[in-house]
Design a protein around this motif. Structure first.
Motif, mmCIF file in Angstrom:
data_model
loop_
_atom_site.group_PDB
_atom_site.id
_atom_site.type_symbol
_atom_site.label_atom_id
_atom_site.label_comp_id
_atom_site.label_asym_id
_atom_site.label_seq_id
_atom_site.Cartn_x
_atom_site.Cartn_y
_atom_site.Cartn_z
ATOM 1 N N ARG A 19 0.957 -1.219 -0.047
ATOM 2 C CA ARG A 19 0.052 0.084 0.219
ATOM 3 C C ARG A 19 0.823 1.181 -0.115
ATOM 4 O O ARG A 19 0.586 2.277 -0.418
ATOM 5 C CB ARG A 19 -0.845 -0.132 1.222
ATOM 6 C CG ARG A 19 -0.408 -0.109 2.585
ATOM 7 C CD ARG A 19 -1.404 -0.369 3.606
ATOM 8 N NE ARG A 19 -1.675 1.213 4.150
ATOM 9 C CZ ARG A 19 -2.374 1.132 5.383
ATOM 10 N NH1 ARG A 19 -2.674 -0.222 6.112
ATOM 11 N NH2 ARG A 19 -2.874 2.303 5.855
ATOM 12 N N ARG A 22 1.976 1.523 -3.708
ATOM 13 C CA ARG A 22 0.845 1.896 -4.540
ATOM 14 C C ARG A 22 0.688 3.822 -4.382
ATOM 15 O O ARG A 22 0.374 4.276 -5.314
ATOM 16 C CB ARG A 22 -0.272 1.267 -4.032
ATOM 17 C CG ARG A 22 -0.216 -0.142 -4.625
ATOM 18 C CD ARG A 22 -2.058 -0.726 -4.335
ATOM 19 N NE ARG A 22 -2.442 -0.706 -3.088
ATOM 20 C CZ ARG A 22 -2.109 -1.785 -2.542
ATOM 21 N NH1 ARG A 22 -1.563 -3.078 -3.064
ATOM 22 N NH2 ARG A 22 -2.613 -1.814 -1.189
ATOM 23 N N ALA A 23 0.902 3.950 -3.003
ATOM 24 C CA ALA A 23 0.833 5.333 -2.822
ATOM 25 C C ALA A 23 1.896 6.425 -3.506
ATOM 26 O O ALA A 23 1.407 7.500 -3.988
ATOM 27 C CB ALA A 23 0.993 5.810 -1.391
ATOM 28 N N SER A 25 2.406 5.860 -6.798
ATOM 29 C CA SER A 25 2.124 6.254 -7.983
ATOM 30 C C SER A 25 0.710 7.260 -8.055
ATOM 31 O O SER A 25 0.365 7.321 -9.142
ATOM 32 C CB SER A 25 1.638 4.733 -8.597
ATOM 33 O OG SER A 25 0.085 4.426 -7.864
ATOM 34 N N LYS A 26 0.500 8.202 -6.987
ATOM 35 C CA LYS A 26 -0.415 8.900 -7.156
ATOM 36 C C LYS A 26 -0.069 10.209 -8.181
ATOM 37 O O LYS A 26 1.274 9.964 -8.268
ATOM 38 C CB LYS A 26 -0.481 9.588 -5.845
ATOM 39 C CG LYS A 26 -1.688 8.674 -4.835
ATOM 40 C CD LYS A 26 -1.773 9.198 -3.544
ATOM 41 C CE LYS A 26 -2.302 8.287 -2.493
ATOM 42 N NZ LYS A 26 -2.494 9.108 -1.302
ATOM 43 N N PRO A 27 -0.946 10.954 -8.904
ATOM 44 C CA PRO A 27 -0.446 11.871 -9.743
ATOM 45 C C PRO A 27 0.399 13.028 -8.916
ATOM 46 O O PRO A 27 0.350 13.253 -7.639
ATOM 47 C CB PRO A 27 -1.737 12.472 -10.029
ATOM 48 C CG PRO A 27 -2.727 11.278 -9.935
ATOM 49 C CD PRO A 27 -2.115 10.626 -8.760
ATOM 50 N N GLU A 35 -3.247 20.855 -0.891
ATOM 51 C CA GLU A 35 -3.198 19.426 -0.869
ATOM 52 C C GLU A 35 -1.638 18.817 -0.420
ATOM 53 O O GLU A 35 -1.992 17.789 0.351
ATOM 54 C CB GLU A 35 -3.350 18.718 -2.255
ATOM 55 C CG GLU A 35 -4.682 19.284 -3.089
ATOM 56 C CD GLU A 35 -5.060 20.462 -3.626
ATOM 57 O OE1 GLU A 35 -6.135 20.665 -3.984
ATOM 58 O OE2 GLU A 35 -3.742 21.330 -3.834
ATOM 59 N N PRO A 243 6.342 12.017 -4.405
ATOM 60 C CA PRO A 243 6.044 10.502 -4.199
ATOM 61 C C PRO A 243 6.733 9.971 -2.934
ATOM 62 O O PRO A 243 5.828 9.431 -2.401
ATOM 63 C CB PRO A 243 6.797 10.054 -5.429
ATOM 64 C CG PRO A 243 7.175 11.010 -6.548
ATOM 65 C CD PRO A 243 7.362 12.319 -5.542
ATOM 66 N N TYR A 246 4.113 11.010 -0.287
ATOM 67 C CA TYR A 246 2.911 10.221 -0.533
ATOM 68 C C TYR A 246 3.219 8.759 0.416
ATOM 69 O O TYR A 246 2.458 8.381 1.115
ATOM 70 C CB TYR A 246 2.654 9.592 -1.893
ATOM 71 C CG TYR A 246 2.096 10.782 -2.608
ATOM 72 C CD1 TYR A 246 1.196 11.614 -2.068
ATOM 73 C CD2 TYR A 246 2.287 10.917 -3.971
ATOM 74 C CE1 TYR A 246 0.707 12.628 -2.981
ATOM 75 C CE2 TYR A 246 1.810 11.803 -4.841
ATOM 76 C CZ TYR A 246 1.009 12.686 -4.669
ATOM 77 O OH TYR A 246 0.355 13.686 -5.234
ATOM 78 N N GLU A 250 1.462 7.342 3.888
ATOM 79 C CA GLU A 250 0.905 5.924 4.122
ATOM 80 C C GLU A 250 1.735 5.067 5.227
ATOM 81 O O GLU A 250 1.070 4.383 5.947
ATOM 82 C CB GLU A 250 1.003 5.167 2.698
ATOM 83 C CG GLU A 250 0.012 3.953 2.538
ATOM 84 C CD GLU A 250 -1.473 4.478 2.824
ATOM 85 O OE1 GLU A 250 -2.188 3.519 3.345
ATOM 86 O OE2 GLU A 250 -1.728 5.728 2.426
#
Length: 383
Positions: A19, A22-23, A25-27, A35, A243, A246, A250
């Motif tokens: 997880r 995967r985080a 890979s967010k834009p 944000e 990234p 992010y 997580e």
């Protein structure tokens, strides 16, 4: 060797949860946006619980060494004396960093031996601006007496700068209670995030000292991080590695979900299991402890059995898909190290002990198999 099937059992980097990957890979987002500020604020809030501090916390896009340099360079300048405690590779690194900015007062012990608090007291009584300590010295597998050093630093009114890179998030760290003025942690260790971020907590006392420092680093200037961190919409002074933020957020959510008490207990039990397992193989621990030091709860450093090079053990384990660490500098070949940090599981530890038994049996050091696994498992039953 298939990297996806490889078990990382070294003192960082550590395996990263799917997880968390995967985080990443967010834009991309604007790093000067609400944000990003929300992500940064969330990370700092959780980190405050990990650090057990009310001090400001900042995140630098750089490794733990960047955090170490920020800590020293922001408060030390030419002529300032820094007592640098060294009983391993990373204590040596703190000493080298301090030498770039001020005047080092070295306090060197054999790597893996305990810190002598009476000698620390003597050095501080002679006068200094700061003292540096590596809390958890992974190069030697020893946990140093941070609380006691903090008391001495307070008594002599010197800044206490601590490397908590491999203890924060995996062992007990009480920044405020211990009086740590600047504490550094790395993302790829006990927090189980990818490498590339350093988190630094800073006390008011340290900020007051910075006001009088004429020449601070540019990128690693903690005053610059405070100025950006204090804005109505939180920022970093320079472009952050988005990234990795992010991923850090997580990973910190995983820490929060587990709870620090449970997380610390898991690290302690699993490292104890490693020690119990290797003891059954007649492998001797490397650190030499006194009443103020302990074995590390995130990495175990063992002496290589007589007649075997530690690098050979490391190589044999790698062939079995298990990555352990060897010794650094003059300890290369003499020791090997097994990490038990991050999101490590009982299965990971048992697989490692089993693999080590097989490796040592093939090299003629063991007559049979299973005793190490059984000893480790008896400890793991405490979880």
């Amino acid at each position: 060797m298939d990297l996806e099937d490889t078990l990382l059992m070294m003192p960082g980097p550590v395996p990263v949860a799917p997880r968390v990957l995967r985080a990443m890979s967010k834009p991309m987002i604007n790093h000067r946006s609400a944000e990003f500020a929300a992500i940064y604020d969330d990370c700092r809030e959780i980190l405050a619980d990990v650090y057990q501090t009310k001090n400001d916390i900042f995140v630098i896009s750089g490794s733990g060494t960047a955090g170490m340099e920020a800590a020293v360079g922001s408060v030390v300048e030419s002529g300032d004396k820094v007592v640098a405690i060294e009983n391993g590779k990373f204590g040596e690194r703190f000493k080298d960093l301090a030498a770039l900015y001020g005047e080092v007062v070295p306090l060197e012990f054999e790597w893996g031996t305990s810190v002598d608090l009476e000698l620390v007291k003597e050095k501080l009584e002679a006068g200094a601006k700061a003292i540096t300590l590596v809390h958890n010295e992974t190069s030697a597998g020893i946990l140093n007496p941070a609380a006691e050093i903090g008391k001495l630093a307070k008594k002599h009114d010197v800044l206490f700068i601590m490397d908590g890179v491999t203890s924060l998030g995996g062992d007990e760290v009480k920044v405020d209670e211990w009086g740590v003025d600047i504490a550094v942690v790395g993302s790829q260790k006990c927090l189980a995030a990818p490498p590339g971020l350093a988190m630094v907590s800073v006390s008011e006392k340290a900020f007051e000292v910075m006001n009088d420092v004429k020449k601070r680093p540019y990128y690693n200037d903690l005053k610059a991080y405070k100025k950006s961190g204090d804005k109505a919409r939180t920022e970093t002074p320079y472009t952050p590695a988005i990234p990795l933020f992010y991923a850090l957020q997580e990973a910190l959510h995983i820490v929060k979900e587990e709870g620090m008490e449970a997380r610390i207990n898991r690290h302690r039990v699993l490292s104890e299991a490693v020690r119990a397992g290797v003891a059954e193989m007649n492998i001797e621990m490397f650190p030499q402890l006194n009443e103020y030091s302990q074995y590390s709860n995130t990495v175990s450093a063992m002496k290589a059995p007589e007649g075997i090079d530690g690098e050979d053990i490391k190589g044999d384990m790698k062939k079995r898909g298990i990555i352990v660490a060897g010794g650094q500098a003059h300890l290369k070949g003499k020791i090997f190290r097994v990490g038990s940090m991050g999101n490590v599981t009982a299965r990971d530890v048992l697989s490692t002990i089993q693999g080590l038994e097989i490796v040592l049996k093939k090299r003629g050091c063991l007559d049979g198999l299973g005793a190490g696994v059984e000893a480790a498992n008896s400890v793991i039953d405490k979880l």
